[in-house]
Design a protein around this motif. Structure first.
Motif, PDB file in Angstrom:
ATOM      1  N   ARG A   9     -54.060 -20.572  32.621  1.00 54.10           N
ATOM      2  CA  ARG A   9     -55.334 -18.997  32.379  1.00 54.10           C
ATOM      3  C   ARG A   9     -54.644 -18.276  31.309  1.00 54.10           C
ATOM      4  N   MET A  10     -53.492 -17.994  31.319  1.00 53.69           N
ATOM      5  CA  MET A  10     -53.013 -17.100  30.003  1.00 53.69           C
ATOM      6  C   MET A  10     -53.313 -17.598  28.830  1.00 53.69           C
ATOM      7  N   LYS A  11     -53.190 -19.182  28.609  1.00 59.80           N
ATOM      8  CA  LYS A  11     -53.970 -19.863  27.640  1.00 59.80           C
ATOM      9  C   LYS A  11     -54.650 -19.323  26.881  1.00 59.80           C
ATOM     10  N   LYS A  12     -55.882 -20.157  28.131  1.00 59.13           N
ATOM     11  CA  LYS A  12     -57.604 -19.953  27.555  1.00 59.13           C
ATOM     12  C   LYS A  12     -57.369 -18.783  27.416  1.00 59.13           C
ATOM     13  N   GLU A  13     -56.526 -17.528  28.061  1.00 55.47           N
ATOM     14  CA  GLU A  13     -57.223 -16.015  27.400  1.00 55.47           C
ATOM     15  C   GLU A  13     -56.661 -15.908  26.157  1.00 55.47           C
ATOM     16  N   ASP A  14     -55.465 -16.273  25.531  1.00 50.88           N
ATOM     17  CA  ASP A  14     -54.967 -16.372  24.558  1.00 50.88           C
ATOM     18  C   ASP A  14     -55.811 -16.679  23.449  1.00 50.88           C
TER      19      ASP A  14
END
Length: 427
Positions: free
Chosen positions: A197-202
Motif C-alpha cells: 500500500r505504501m509503495k502504491k502511494e509513493d
C-alpha cells in the motif's frame, strides 16, 4: 549284711493297698525305693525291705511318703478286690533273686521306652518349631517381596505419570509454537500488505510530482512548493522486516562417551536434583525455632557425618531426620541414615531407607553410581543380618554390576552363596 525289715503293717480297700514301713532315721532323698507291678523294694542301709506282691498294682498311680522315720506306701490295685495277704507265698532265694532281676529288667525296659518316647516327642517338638520358624521366615520373605513389588509398582506408576506429564508439556509447547508461528505469519502478511500500500502511494505521489507545471503557477511561485510539501508529508518510512534471533546454549558435557551416554536419563537426574535443591526452603516456615545453619540440609548432613564418625549414631540419626524433614528429596540423607540404622541394629529401617535412596537415585547415571553402590551394599547387609540371604545376595550382585572389579564385594557375595548352598567357604 542288710537288716531285713519285717515289722511292717498293711491295710487295704477294694482298690488300694496301704503299707507302713518303719525305718529309723529315714528321710526323703536318702531311701532307694523301687516298685514294679508285682515287686516292691526299699533300701535304706543298713535296712532292707522287699516284698513280692500278692497281685498286680498300677505303679504309675502309686506313691510313697517318707518322713519321721517311716515310709507310707499307697498302692493302687489293677483289679478291684480284697487280697488274702500282702506278699505272695514264701519263695526261695533263687526265685526271689530271679523276680528281682526280672523286675529290674522290666523297669529298665520301661525306662528305655520312656526315654525313646521322650526323644520322639522332643524330635516332634523340634520339627514343629522348625516348621514354625520356616513358616515365619517364609511369611517375612513374602512380606518383603510384596514391599519390593509395591515399590516397583509405585516407581512404574511415577514414571508413567512423569512421561504423561512430559508428553502433555511437549504437546502444549508444540501448540504454542504453532500458534506463535501462525501469529507471526499473519503479522508478516499485514506488513507485506502495508508495504504494498505504501509503495502504491509513493508511486502515485511521484507521478503527480513529475508532471510539467503551468506557467501561471510557476510565476506565482507557490504551486510547486505546495506539491513538494505534500509529497514530504506522504512519504513514511517502511517498517522494519521481522526476523528471529537464534540463541545457542552450551550443552552440559558428561564424562560418558556419546555412543554410550543416556542423555535423557542424565537430564532427568539433573532435573530431579534441581527440584530437590529448590525444595530446601519448603518446610522451613514450620520450624521457626531452628538456628539459621540448622535450616540447611547440607549443614545437617555434614553434622551427622561428624557425629557418625565419632560413634554417636543416635545423634547422627537425629541430624539426618531433621535434614529429611527439611528436604525429603536428597538421597544422601536416607543413605547416611541407613548406615546409622545398621550400627543401631534397626535392620528393617535400614532396608527402608536404602530402598528410598535407590528410588531417589533414579535414573541410573554415572554421577550417582557411587551412591547406588552404597545403597545396595547397606540394604544387602541388613538382609543378611536378618538371615534373608537370597535378598542380600541380589543386592550384592547389583552392586557388582556397578563396580565389577571390587574385590571386597566379590568376596562377600561368594560367602553369602556358600551360606545359601550350605557349603563351607574355600579357605
Amino acid at each position: 549284711m542288710p537288716l531285713l525289715v519285717r515289722d511292717y503293717t498293711w491295710d487295704q480297700t477294694e482298690t488300694q493297698i496301704f503299707i507302713t514301713v518303719p525305718l529309723k532315721g529315714v528321710r526323703a532323698g536318702k531311701a532307694d525305693i523301687f516298685c514294679t507291678e508285682d515287686y516292691l523294694k526299699v533300701n535304706f542301709p543298713p535296712f532292707l525291705f522287699e516284698v513280692v506282691l500278692f497281685a498286680s498294682i498300677d505303679e504309675s498311680k502309686s506313691s510313697a511318703k517318707v518322713g519321721n522315720g517311716v515310709i507310707i506306701f499307697t498302692l493302687y490295685k489293677k483289679e478291684s478286690g480284697m487280697w488274702e495277704q500282702l506278699p505272695t507265698v514264701e519263695v526261695s532265694k533263687e526265685k526271689l533273686q530271679k523276680k528281682r532281676e526280672n523286675a529290674i529288667l522290666a523297669a529298665q525296659n520301661k525306662a528305655q521306652e520312656a526315654a525313646t518316647e521322650k526323644a520322639i516327642k522332643k524330635r516332634g517338638n523340634e520339627k514343629y518349631s522348625l516348621e514354625k520358624m520356616m513358616k515365619i521366615e517364609e511369611d517375612n520373605r513374602k512380606q518383603i517381596e510384596e514391599m519390593k513389588e509395591q515399590e516397583r509398582r509405585n516407581a512404574t506408576k511415577e514414571l508413567e505419570e512423569w512421561k504423561l506429564q512430559k508428553h502433555e508439556e511437549e504437546e502444549l509447547k508444540r501448540k504454542e509454537e504453532l500458534k506463535r508461528k501462525e501469529e507471526l505469519k499473519i503479522a508478516r502478511h499485514k506488513i507485506e500488505a502495508e508495504k504494498r500500500r505504501m509503495k502504491k502511494e509513493d508511486n502515485k505521489i511521484q507521478n503527480i510530482g513529475s508532471r510539467r507545471p503551468n506557467r501561471h503557477s510557476v510565476n506565482r511561485g507557490t504551486t510547486g512548493n505546495i506539491f513538494a510539501e505534500n509529497s514530504k508529508e506522504q512519504i513514511i518510512p517502511s517498517p522494519r522486516s521481522a526476523g528471529n534471533i537464534q540463541i545457542h546454549f552450551t550443552p552440559r558435557v558428561f564424562p560418558t562417551a556419546l555412543r554410550e551416554s543416556l542423555v535423557d536419563e542424565e537430564e532427568e537426574w539433573l532435573r530431579k536434583q534441581a527440584e530437590a535443591r529448590r525444595a530446601e526452603n519448603a518446610n522451613i516456615a514450620n520450624l521457626k525455632d531452628l538456628k539459621e545453619e540448622e535450616k540447611n540440609p547440607d549443614w545437617l548432613k555434614d553434622k551427622g557425618n561428624k557425629l557418625f564418625a565419632s560413634g554417636d549414631y543416635l545423634a547422627a540419626t537425629n541430624a539426618y531426620n531433621l535434614g529429611i524433614q527439611l528436604n525429603n528429596k536428597l538421597p544422601v540423607l536416607y543413605l547416611n541414615r541407613a548406615a546409622c540404622h545398621l550400627k543401631l541394629r534397626n535392620l528393617h529401617k535400614a532396608i527402608e531407607d536404602s530402598s528410598t535412596a535407590l528410588d531417589l537415585l533414579t535414573p541410573a547415571v554415572p554421577d550417582n553410581a557411587s551412591s547406588r553402590l552404597k545403597a545396595h551394599i547397606r540394604r544387602g547387609a541388613a538382609f543378611c543380618e536378618l538371615e534373608l540371604y537370597v535378598e542380600g545376595l541380589q543386592d550384592y550382585e547389583a552392586a557388582l554390576k556397578i563396580d565389577p572389579s571390587n574385590k571386597t564385594i566379590q568376596e562377600d557375595a561368594e560367602k553369602i552363596r556358600h551360606v545359601i548352598q550350605g557349603t563351607p567357604p574355600d579357605l
